[in-house]
Design a protein around this motif. Structure first.
Motif, mmCIF file in Angstrom:
data_model
loop_
_atom_site.group_PDB
_atom_site.id
_atom_site.type_symbol
_atom_site.label_atom_id
_atom_site.label_comp_id
_atom_site.label_asym_id
_atom_site.label_seq_id
_atom_site.Cartn_x
_atom_site.Cartn_y
_atom_site.Cartn_z
ATOM 1 N N ASN A 26 0.817 -1.218 0.000
ATOM 2 C CA ASN A 26 0.000 0.000 0.000
ATOM 3 C C ASN A 26 0.850 1.268 0.000
ATOM 4 O O ASN A 26 0.331 2.364 0.193
ATOM 5 C CB ASN A 26 -0.939 0.015 1.207
ATOM 6 C CG ASN A 26 -2.081 -0.967 1.046
ATOM 7 O OD1 ASN A 26 -2.547 -1.211 -0.071
ATOM 8 N ND2 ASN A 26 -2.545 -1.544 2.144
ATOM 9 N N THR B 93 3.077 2.463 2.042
ATOM 10 C CA THR B 93 3.548 3.125 3.251
ATOM 11 C C THR B 93 5.052 3.314 3.093
ATOM 12 O O THR B 93 5.776 2.359 2.811
ATOM 13 C CB THR B 93 3.253 2.272 4.495
ATOM 14 O OG1 THR B 93 1.844 2.028 4.571
ATOM 15 C CG2 THR B 93 3.739 2.951 5.753
ATOM 16 N N SER B 94 5.541 4.546 3.271
ATOM 17 C CA SER B 94 6.915 4.861 2.869
ATOM 18 C C SER B 94 7.682 5.533 3.992
ATOM 19 O O SER B 94 7.109 6.208 4.856
ATOM 20 C CB SER B 94 6.913 5.766 1.628
ATOM 21 O OG SER B 94 6.152 5.186 0.584
ATOM 22 N N ARG B 95 8.993 5.347 3.935
ATOM 23 C CA ARG B 95 9.881 5.938 4.921
ATOM 24 C C ARG B 95 11.099 6.500 4.198
ATOM 25 O O ARG B 95 11.533 5.981 3.160
ATOM 26 C CB ARG B 95 10.326 4.887 5.942
ATOM 27 C CG ARG B 95 11.202 5.432 7.066
ATOM 28 C CD ARG B 95 11.777 4.297 7.900
ATOM 29 N NE ARG B 95 10.748 3.533 8.565
ATOM 30 C CZ ARG B 95 10.222 3.854 9.745
ATOM 31 N NH1 ARG B 95 10.644 4.945 10.378
ATOM 32 N NH2 ARG B 95 9.297 3.102 10.289
ATOM 33 N N THR C 285 -2.703 7.021 1.718
ATOM 34 C CA THR C 285 -4.105 7.008 2.140
ATOM 35 C C THR C 285 -4.138 6.756 3.637
ATOM 36 O O THR C 285 -3.962 5.624 4.099
ATOM 37 C CB THR C 285 -4.896 5.915 1.395
ATOM 38 O OG1 THR C 285 -4.820 6.151 -0.005
ATOM 39 C CG2 THR C 285 -6.355 5.938 1.821
ATOM 40 N N PHE C 286 -4.354 7.844 4.400
ATOM 41 C CA PHE C 286 -4.350 7.782 5.861
ATOM 42 C C PHE C 286 -5.772 7.520 6.340
ATOM 43 O O PHE C 286 -6.740 8.117 5.854
ATOM 44 C CB PHE C 286 -3.827 9.105 6.403
ATOM 45 C CG PHE C 286 -3.729 9.159 7.905
ATOM 46 C CD1 PHE C 286 -3.332 8.059 8.641
ATOM 47 C CD2 PHE C 286 -4.045 10.330 8.578
ATOM 48 C CE1 PHE C 286 -3.232 8.116 10.013
ATOM 49 C CE2 PHE C 286 -3.942 10.390 9.958
ATOM 50 C CZ PHE C 286 -3.540 9.287 10.680
ATOM 51 N N PHE D 44 -0.601 3.742 8.972
ATOM 52 C CA PHE D 44 -0.195 2.909 7.855
ATOM 53 C C PHE D 44 -1.184 3.129 6.721
ATOM 54 O O PHE D 44 -2.377 3.368 6.958
ATOM 55 C CB PHE D 44 -0.150 1.425 8.249
ATOM 56 C CG PHE D 44 1.070 1.055 9.025
ATOM 57 C CD1 PHE D 44 2.232 0.686 8.367
ATOM 58 C CD2 PHE D 44 1.069 1.096 10.420
ATOM 59 C CE1 PHE D 44 3.369 0.346 9.093
ATOM 60 C CE2 PHE D 44 2.191 0.765 11.133
ATOM 61 C CZ PHE D 44 3.356 0.392 10.472
ATOM 62 N N SER D 45 -0.698 3.044 5.506
ATOM 63 C CA SER D 45 -1.539 3.338 4.353
ATOM 64 C C SER D 45 -2.623 2.277 4.184
ATOM 65 O O SER D 45 -2.378 1.082 4.341
ATOM 66 C CB SER D 45 -0.681 3.427 3.096
ATOM 67 O OG SER D 45 -1.473 3.707 1.970
ATOM 68 N N GLN D 46 -3.824 2.738 3.819
ATOM 69 C CA GLN D 46 -4.952 1.852 3.588
ATOM 70 C C GLN D 46 -5.122 1.504 2.108
ATOM 71 O O GLN D 46 -5.838 0.566 1.774
ATOM 72 C CB GLN D 46 -6.247 2.511 4.094
ATOM 73 C CG GLN D 46 -6.163 3.032 5.509
ATOM 74 C CD GLN D 46 -5.905 1.939 6.517
ATOM 75 O OE1 GLN D 46 -6.599 0.917 6.495
ATOM 76 N NE2 GLN D 46 -4.941 2.125 7.391
ATOM 77 N N VAL E 163 2.207 8.208 4.238
ATOM 78 C CA VAL E 163 1.161 7.273 3.806
ATOM 79 C C VAL E 163 0.298 7.965 2.754
ATOM 80 O O VAL E 163 -0.178 9.082 2.966
ATOM 81 C CB VAL E 163 0.288 6.796 4.986
ATOM 82 C CG1 VAL E 163 1.079 5.903 5.908
ATOM 83 C CG2 VAL E 163 -0.285 7.975 5.769
#
Length: 573
Positions: free
Chosen positions: A350, A352-354, A382-383, A392-394, A380
């Motif tokens: 999805n 979720t990035s860092r 989509t929060f 985390f991204s949805q 993210v």
């Protein structure tokens, strides 16, 4: 090296007649040369070693060892593929690492032992193929062997009598066999025919194809080049060594062999399934680029998964993508010291990035002293929203983007001379900011929001513009076409060697004692097969059109069953 592909069973049967003569060779008396113990000598040992090396048995053993030696290369991280994974493996397995290094298991395909197997297999295959090819050429130039004396001993046999002349039968048999694509000739009182040479052709083709694939593999490894580059929308890439994020090449590859071209990533398009069990699965995954060849002419192209951009000998593959939020950093005086898109590394499907934001030049603290800033970013696309779960991204699309930032100041250690991960901060010389009046160390932000650093240290703004990035792999693999041709040839050769049977047919026609012609047909195959008797029967049926079976002679009248003594008594009466 190799023996004849067809064992003449009939000739073997004929040798049984000379068993008494051959029995003398079975004497258990010691021979003179056995007592002396012959020695091979240097030349003899060299010949023995060469015969062993060029035998098909050793070639198969070497091929098995080559495939077995490739197993560690797929299970253990390889330096040529990913140095970071090798480093992580060494840290996690400190006991095994010294042993693996001595065995060269981190560089399997360039190790001494793998290269030795590879070279020996190459030599063995050549040593097998060359003499076998000459032998096969000799067989093609020769004639089918004559008929054995006793056709009845062959595995497939039939016979009948006909009123046609022997010459007529042999002529008809010759025509029938040639019509079935047999190589046939008349030899004495019989016709000899042979078929199935494509079996040996397929066998030779298969082994030649193996040599071609070995050459292609070596050629590709020595002359290949492979590099990766992450490009943000609007940025470009030029195919020079300094432009790559990572680059690997074969030992014979020269930098001047890089294909001259450049491209700009105009846009990246990614769409995803929005409902159902496949929710989040990519539906569109493509990068629109404008590229320029060496002639300077601009051209448009779209790069998709498994649809690379081909420029000369180079192929540009699309291998990954992610998001690059645009941020603006200002110092305490309001001066912009950093503005740009920061690529972040995806952590899940999805997206979720860092990542890390590094401000290395231009920033000064409230006292006017130069200092460096760093921010850990967690993004993210989509929060779910505050109070609705962890950050985390949805969903992988930009439906409700949010980013959490934590700031540091001090020395980023970028000038220490040690390599750094662009997605991580070296915090050994950094001090973390306390935000929200000292109550926290990180802040969640939506596009357009600004986080103010404490003590007038400045601010960072999460801009409303969010770009996407794409990661490309640029490869030059000169041996791929040759390897593909070798693989296709190997499959074709193996198919021919497995499904084509080499066989011999003999048709003998001689005049019998009763004046009719005795026709004998027999067949011999290289291996046992139920199709040989069927083929022989089919040929016999075709031949009976010219040489039909003669009618059976009339049976003699049966003699009287009366007792001879009784007959004598009746005559006397």
């Amino acid at each position: 090296m190799s023996k004849s592909d067809m064992t003449d069973t009939a000739d073997t049967a004929d040798t049984a007649d000379t068993a008494d003569t051959a029995g003398a060779d079975l004497s258990t008396a010691p021979r003179e040369e056995a007592i002396g113990g012959p020695t091979l000598g240097v030349v003899g040992w060299i010949r023995w070693f060469w015969r062993q090396l060029t035998s098909m048995r050793v070639a198969l053993i070497l091929l098995f060892l080559l495939s077995l030696g490739a197993v560690p290369g797929s299970l253990i991280p390889q330096t040529s593929a990913d140095e970071m994974k090798v480093a992580d493996f060494k840290k996690a397995h400190e006991t095994l690492t010294p042993l693996y290094e001595k065995l060269q298991l981190f560089d399997v395909y360039s190790s001494v032992w793998f290269s030795a197997i590879y070279i020996l297999l190459f030599v063995s295959l050549i040593g097998c193929i060359v003499p076998r090819t000459w032998q096969f050429v000799g067989q093609l130039r020769g004639l089918p062997p004559g008929a054995p004396k006793r056709l009845t001993r062959l595995p497939a046999y039939t016979t009948w009598r006909t009123e046609a002349d022997p010459e007529e039968v042999r002529e008809a048999a010759l025509a029938v066999l040639k019509g079935r694509r047999f190589r046939a000739r008349e030899a004495g009182d019989a016709v000899a025919a042979e078929k199935g040479y494509l079996r040996e052709v397929g066998n030779l083709l298969f082994h030649l194809a193996l040599i071609v694939m070995l050459v292609a593999f070596a050629w590709g490894q020595l002359l290949k080049s492979e590099g990766g580059k992450l490009v943000v929308e609007g940025d470009g890439f030029s195919n020079t060594l300094t432009q790559y994020d990572d680059f690997k090449a074969g030992s014979w590859f020269g930098v001047d062999e890089l294909e001259p071209f450049s491209f700009t990533l105009d846009s990246f398009t990614g769409t995803y399934e929005k409902s159902g069990p496949q929710r989040g699965t990519p539906r569109t995954f493509e990068a629109a680029v404008t590229y320029t060849r060496g002639d300077g002419k601009d051209e448009k192209a779209v790069i998709r998964v498994n649809e690379p951009l081909k420029v000369g000998d180079s192929k540009v593959y699309l291998i990954a993508h992610g998001y690059a939020p645009v941020v603006t950093v200002k110092d305490g005086r309001g001066k912009t010291v950093f503005r740009g898109a920061v690529p972040l590394l995806p952590l899940d499907n999805n997206l979720t990035s860092r990542g890390a934001i590094k401000v290395m030049d231009g920033y000064r603290d409230k006292n006017g002293e130069p200092e460096q800033l760093g921010f850990n970013a967690f993004f993210v696309p989509t929060f779910a929203g505050d109070g609705k779960g962890d950050m985390f991204s949805q969903f992988p699309a930009l439906d409700f983007p949010a980013m959490a930032l934590s700031g540091y100041h001090g020395d980023l250690r970028v000038n220490s001379g040690l390599p750094q991960n662009v997605y991580q901060l070296d915090l050994s010389k950094m001090t973390q900011y306390k935000i929200d009046e000292g109550t926290g160390v990180a802040k969640r932000m939506l596009p357009g929001e600004t986080m103010t650093l404490p003590d007038g240290a400045g601010s960072i703004t999460f801009e409303k513009e969010i770009k996407e990035w794409a990661s490309f792999q640029v490869s030059q693999q000169p041996g791929n076409g040759l390897a593909l041709a070798g693989a296709i040839a190997a499959i074709a050769g193996l198919t021919g060697s497995l499904f084509i049977q080499r066989r011999r047919i003999w048709v003998r026609a001689v005049r019998g004692e009763d004046g009719t012609t005795v026709v004998e047909m027999a067949g011999l195959g290289r291996s046992e097969s139920a199709k040989l008797p069927e083929e022989l029967a089919d040929l016999a049926v075709a031949l009976t059109a010219t040489a039909p079976p003669a009618p059976e002679p009339a049976a003699p009248e049966p003699e009287s069953t009366q007792d001879p003594a009784a007959k004598s008594e009746g005559a006397e009466k």
